[in-house]
Design an enzyme around this catalytic site. Structure first.
Site, PDB file in Angstrom:
ATOM      1  N   GLU A  98       2.281  17.383   2.703  1.00 18.61           N
ATOM      2  CA  GLU A  98       2.788  18.673   3.184  1.00 18.61           C
ATOM      3  C   GLU A  98       4.064  19.101   2.482  1.00 18.61           C
ATOM      4  O   GLU A  98       4.825  18.273   1.992  1.00 18.61           O
ATOM      5  CB  GLU A  98       3.058  18.572   4.691  1.00 18.61           C
ATOM      6  N   CYS A 111      11.142  22.167   1.089  1.00 23.40           N
ATOM      7  CA  CYS A 111      11.175  20.741   1.401  1.00 23.40           C
ATOM      8  C   CYS A 111       9.883  20.132   0.858  1.00 23.40           C
ATOM      9  O   CYS A 111       8.798  20.503   1.308  1.00 23.40           O
ATOM     10  CB  CYS A 111      11.284  20.616   2.921  1.00 23.40           C
ATOM     11  N   CYS A 118       4.156   6.882   3.520  1.00 21.35           N
ATOM     12  CA  CYS A 118       5.417   6.222   3.178  1.00 21.35           C
ATOM     13  C   CYS A 118       5.343   4.765   3.616  1.00 21.35           C
ATOM     14  O   CYS A 118       4.752   4.462   4.648  1.00 21.35           O
ATOM     15  CB  CYS A 118       6.587   6.915   3.878  1.00 21.35           C
ATOM     16  N   CYS A 122      10.274   3.580   8.884  1.00 17.83           N
ATOM     17  CA  CYS A 122      11.365   3.921   9.804  1.00 17.83           C
ATOM     18  C   CYS A 122      10.745   4.225  11.174  1.00 17.83           C
ATOM     19  O   CYS A 122       9.757   4.950  11.260  1.00 17.83           O
ATOM     20  CB  CYS A 122      12.157   5.117   9.283  1.00 17.83           C
ATOM     21  N   CYS A 125       9.968   7.954  12.532  1.00 21.35           N
ATOM     22  CA  CYS A 125       9.422   8.936  11.588  1.00 21.35           C
ATOM     23  C   CYS A 125       7.904   8.983  11.670  1.00 21.35           C
ATOM     24  O   CYS A 125       7.242   7.944  11.635  1.00 21.35           O
ATOM     25  CB  CYS A 125       9.852   8.584  10.167  1.00 21.35           C
ATOM     26  N   GLY A 171       7.384  10.764   2.249  1.00 25.43           N
ATOM     27  CA  GLY A 171       7.592   9.772   1.206  1.00 25.43           C
ATOM     28  C   GLY A 171       9.040   9.428   0.939  1.00 25.43           C
ATOM     29  O   GLY A 171       9.961  10.118   1.369  1.00 25.43           O
ATOM     30  N   GLU A 172       9.229   8.309   0.254  1.00 26.50           N
ATOM     31  CA  GLU A 172      10.556   7.861  -0.174  1.00 26.50           C
ATOM     32  C   GLU A 172      10.659   8.140  -1.675  1.00 26.50           C
ATOM     33  O   GLU A 172      10.032   7.450  -2.483  1.00 26.50           O
ATOM     34  CB  GLU A 172      10.694   6.356   0.128  1.00 26.50           C
ATOM     35  N   SER A 203      16.772  12.846  -0.903  1.00 24.07           N
ATOM     36  CA  SER A 203      17.124  12.117   0.312  1.00 24.07           C
ATOM     37  C   SER A 203      16.444  10.753   0.286  1.00 24.07           C
ATOM     38  O   SER A 203      15.241  10.654   0.074  1.00 24.07           O
ATOM     39  CB  SER A 203      16.656  12.911   1.541  1.00 24.07           C
ATOM     40  N   SER A 225      19.804   8.545   4.423  1.00 29.81           N
ATOM     41  CA  SER A 225      19.421   8.419   5.831  1.00 29.81           C
ATOM     42  C   SER A 225      20.139   7.219   6.431  1.00 29.81           C
ATOM     43  O   SER A 225      19.648   6.096   6.359  1.00 29.81           O
ATOM     44  CB  SER A 225      17.907   8.242   5.933  1.00 29.81           C
ATOM     45  N   LEU A 226      21.292   7.471   7.006  1.00 29.23           N
ATOM     46  CA  LEU A 226      22.094   6.362   7.555  1.00 29.23           C
ATOM     47  C   LEU A 226      21.634   6.019   8.976  1.00 29.23           C
ATOM     48  O   LEU A 226      21.254   4.893   9.257  1.00 29.23           O
ATOM     49  CB  LEU A 226      23.577   6.745   7.514  1.00 29.23           C
ATOM     50  N   HIS A 227      21.717   6.972   9.874  1.00 24.07           N
ATOM     51  CA  HIS A 227      21.123   6.890  11.215  1.00 24.07           C
ATOM     52  C   HIS A 227      21.742   5.879  12.182  1.00 24.07           C
ATOM     53  O   HIS A 227      21.385   5.855  13.359  1.00 24.07           O
ATOM     54  CB  HIS A 227      19.607   6.645  11.148  1.00 24.07           C
ATOM     55  N   ASN A 302      13.086  14.967  16.221  1.00 28.57           N
ATOM     56  CA  ASN A 302      11.895  15.782  16.464  1.00 28.57           C
ATOM     57  C   ASN A 302      10.760  14.876  16.921  1.00 28.57           C
ATOM     58  O   ASN A 302      10.264  14.083  16.135  1.00 28.57           O
ATOM     59  CB  ASN A 302      11.491  16.518  15.181  1.00 28.57           C
ATOM     60  N   CYS A 345      11.789  18.136  10.428  1.00 26.00           N
ATOM     61  CA  CYS A 345      12.008  16.845   9.785  1.00 26.00           C
ATOM     62  C   CYS A 345      11.267  15.718  10.484  1.00 26.00           C
ATOM     63  O   CYS A 345      11.331  15.591  11.697  1.00 26.00           O
ATOM     64  CB  CYS A 345      13.479  16.480   9.896  1.00 26.00           C
TER      65      CYS A 345
HETATM   66  N1  SAH Z   1      12.360   9.074   2.716  1.00 23.52           N
HETATM   67  C1  SAH Z   1      13.464   9.985   2.675  1.00 23.52           C
HETATM   68  C2  SAH Z   1      13.079  11.379   3.174  1.00 23.52           C
HETATM   69  C3  SAH Z   1      12.707  11.383   4.626  1.00 23.52           C
HETATM   70  S1  SAH Z   1      12.591  12.898   5.515  1.00 23.52           S
HETATM   71  C4  SAH Z   1      14.600   9.432   3.515  1.00 23.52           C
HETATM   72  O1  SAH Z   1      14.392   8.467   4.230  1.00 23.52           O
HETATM   73  O2  SAH Z   1      15.700   9.960   3.439  1.00 23.52           O
HETATM   74  C5  SAH Z   1      14.209  13.535   5.669  1.00 23.52           C
HETATM   75  C6  SAH Z   1      15.046  13.100   6.868  1.00 23.52           C
HETATM   76  O3  SAH Z   1      14.385  13.262   8.132  1.00 23.52           O
HETATM   77  C7  SAH Z   1      15.434  11.636   6.796  1.00 23.52           C
HETATM   78  O4  SAH Z   1      16.809  11.497   7.079  1.00 23.52           O
HETATM   79  C8  SAH Z   1      14.615  11.022   7.885  1.00 23.52           C
HETATM   80  O5  SAH Z   1      15.142   9.819   8.335  1.00 23.52           O
HETATM   81  C9  SAH Z   1      14.623  12.123   8.924  1.00 23.52           C
HETATM   82  N2  SAH Z   1      13.599  11.992   9.948  1.00 23.52           N
HETATM   83  C10 SAH Z   1      12.459  11.276   9.904  1.00 23.52           C
HETATM   84  N3  SAH Z   1      11.767  11.399  11.046  1.00 23.52           N
HETATM   85  C11 SAH Z   1      12.478  12.221  11.844  1.00 23.52           C
HETATM   86  C12 SAH Z   1      12.257  12.765  13.149  1.00 23.52           C
HETATM   87  N4  SAH Z   1      11.153  12.485  13.832  1.00 23.52           N
HETATM   88  N5  SAH Z   1      13.193  13.602  13.639  1.00 23.52           N
HETATM   89  C13 SAH Z   1      14.292  13.921  12.922  1.00 23.52           C
HETATM   90  N6  SAH Z   1      14.540  13.445  11.685  1.00 23.52           N
HETATM   91  C14 SAH Z   1      13.647  12.607  11.150  1.00 23.52           C
END
Ligand code: SAH
Length: 371
Positions: A98, A111, A118, A122, A125, A171-172, A203, A225-227, A302, A345
Site C-alpha cells: 500500500e 507515504c 515486514c 514490532c 504494528c 516494510g523496513e 523511517s 522508531s524509538l517508542h 492506531n 500509520c
Molecule cells: N519500518 C519503519 C517504518 C514503519 S511505519 C520503521 O519502523 O520506522 C512508520 C511509523 O509508524 C513507525 O514509527 C512505526 O513504528 C509506526 N507504527 C507502526 N504501527 C503503528 C500503529 N498501529 N499506530 C501508530 N504508529 C504505528
C-alpha cells in the site's frame, strides 16, 4: 508458447542517472540520452517510450525493444473524507502493498512502502502481523511515486502535488538497503523527482549497521522508531532492540547527522495506553534526548483488528508532550489522517496470500488474507 522469444525488458524507472547512462551506453548511445529519458519520465510523466518524440528514431525503436516504463498495478483506490488517498498495489503472485497520499495545506506527503510485509515484528504494528514476504524492487519503489503523481495530476516545480516522501508505509527500508538507496537517489536528483533532501524521510526501526552505511551513501532525512525510553520496554515493543540497543542506536543517529550535515533526527514515539505513556516515561525520554539534535513525534496508536493495545487518551498524550517541552525538547503530535479508510500509520496491511510467514527470531507457516 508463442514464436518470438521473450526479451526481458529493463524498467527505466528503476535506474538512477548513472545507471541509465550506462544503459543507454550499452545501446551505443550518448549519455545525454539519459537526461532526455529522465525528462520525459519525471518531468512530463510520460511512460510510453514510443511517444518520446525527441529521441532519435533508431534509438527509440531499439529502446522500445529493450526497455519499458512499468509501474505497479492499482488493485484498489480509497479516498477518505479528509482527502487522504490509499492505493492497494499489486506485487504479483497474489501479493499487495500500500501507499498513502496525505494532503495538507502547505504540503502533500506520499507515504510509500519498501517491502511486502515486514520481518521486524514490532508488537503494535499491523504490517508485522502478516510477516515478511519480499523486498520491493527499486522500480516498484520509484513506481509508487510515479504512479501517485500520475493519479494526482502531474505537476512539476512550485506546483508539485507531492512535496514530501516518507518511507513510513509497509516494510523496513534499511532491510532493503540495496533497492531503497537508488530509489532515494532518483527522488533527490534534479533530473528525477527533484525533491529536497529534507523532504525525503527514511523511517527505520533501528538497523544500526545500515544507518552507518546510509551515512556514506545518500543524504536524506532520518526518522527513528524509538517508542520507549529504556531498553527493557523497547525490546518488548521493537524486538530489533535486543540486537542493537538504544545507546548504540543513538550513537548511529548522531554519526549520521555528522556525516550528512543534518540538522536533527526525528524520533517517533507511539502512544500506547498504560504501556509507554506515563509522565515518568516522558522524563526518562527527556534525559535521553536533552541537548541532542532531536525532534520527537508522538504518534497516537492506531488500532487494528486483533490488537490488544489501546491508544493513549488525548489528555495523556498532551501531558506527555508538556513534560518533554518543559525540558526543552521539540515535540509534535502526529495528526491521524484517513481514519475512515484505515490509512493511518501502522495500519497498512496490504494483502499477502499463500506464503511463508517469516518473523524475526521465529518461523511460522501460514496463510493470511486481508483486502
Ligand atoms: N519500518 C519503519 C517504518 C514503519 S511505519 C520503521 O519502523 O520506522 C512508520 C511509523 O509508524 C513507525 O514509527 C512505526 O513504528 C509506526 N507504527 C507502526 N504501527 C503503528 C500503529 N498501529 N499506530 C501508530 N504508529 C504505528
Amino acid at each position: 508458447m508463442s514464436g518470438s522469444p521473450e526479451i526481458l525488458k529493463t524498467n527505466l524507472l528503476g535506474l538512477p542517472k548513472a545507471d541509465l547512462e550506462a544503459f543507454v551506453g550499452s545501446l551505443n548511445s550518448k549519455p545525454f540520452r539519459a537526461r532526455q529519458l529522465m525528462n520525459w519520465m519525471y518531468k512530463r510523466g510520460e511512460g510510453d517510450i514510443a511517444a518520446m518524440t525527441d529521441l532519435a528514431k533508431d534509438f527509440r525503436a531499439e529502446l522500445v525493444q529493450r526497455a519499458e516504463v512499468t509501474v505497479p498495478e492499482i488493485v484498489k483506490t480509497q479516498i477518505a473524507s479528509d482527502g487522504t488517498r490509499k492505493w492497494l498495489l499489486s506485487g504479483g503472485n497474489g501479493q499487495a502493498f500500500e501507499m498513502v497520499y496525505i494532503p495538507e495545506e502547505d504540503r502533500g506527503t506520499l507515504c510509500i512502502s519498501s517491502q511486502v510485509g515486514c520481518a521486524l515484528d514490532c508488537s503494535f504494528c499491523s504490517t508485522a502481523q502478516q510477516g515478511f514476504n519480499r523486498n520491493l524492487t527499486t522500480a516498484e519503489i520509484v513506481g509508487q511515486v510515479w504512479l501517485a503523481n500520475r493519479e494526482l495530476g502531474w505537476q512539476v516545480g512550485d506546483n508539485r502535488i507531492i512535496t514530501n516522501i516518507v518511507f513510513m508505509g509497509m516494510g523496513e527500508p534499511l532491510a532493503n538497503f540495496r533497492n531503497v538507496v537508488p530509489a532515494i537517489r532518483i527522488f533527490l536528483d534534479d533530473l528525477g523527482f527533484d525533491i529536497s533532501r529534507r523532504r525525503v524521510t527514511l523511517s527505520t526501526s533501528g538497523l544500526v549497521p545500515q544507518i552507518y552505511k546510509l551515512a556514506e551513501e545518500v543524504n536524506c532525512a532520518l526518522a527513528v522508531s524509538l517508542h520507549a525510553p529504556n531498553d527493557e520496554l523497547r525490546s518488548q515493543l521493537v524486538p530489533i532492540n535486543r540486537k542493537h540497543n538504544i545507546a548504540e542506536l543513538l550513537e548511529a543517529c548522531w554519526h549520521y547527522l555528522d556525516e550528512q550535515n543534518g540538522r536533527s533526527v526525528t524520533f517517533e514515539y507511539v502512544m500506547l495506553d498504560g504501556v509507554n505513556d506515563a509522565p515518568e516515561h516522558a522524563r526518562e525520554l527527556a534525559r535521553l534526548l536533552r541537548d541532542k539534535p532531536a525532534k520527537i513525534n508522538l504518534i497516537p496508536f492506531n488500532p487494528f483488528p486483533g490488537t490488544t493495545y489501546r491508544r493513549s487518551p488525548a489528555a495523556a498524550i498532551e501531558k506527555f508532550r508538556d513534560e518533554l517541552m518543559q525540558r526543552g525538547l521539540i515535540v509534535t503530535i502526529r495528526k491521524t489522517r484517513g481514519d475512515d479508510i484505515d490509512a493511518a500509520c501502522g495500519q497498512l496491511a496490504g494483502q499477502v496470500t499463500d506464503r511463508t510467514i517469516v518473523r524475526l527470531g521465529s518461523k511460522t507457516f501460514g496463510l493470511q488474507v486481508r483486502a
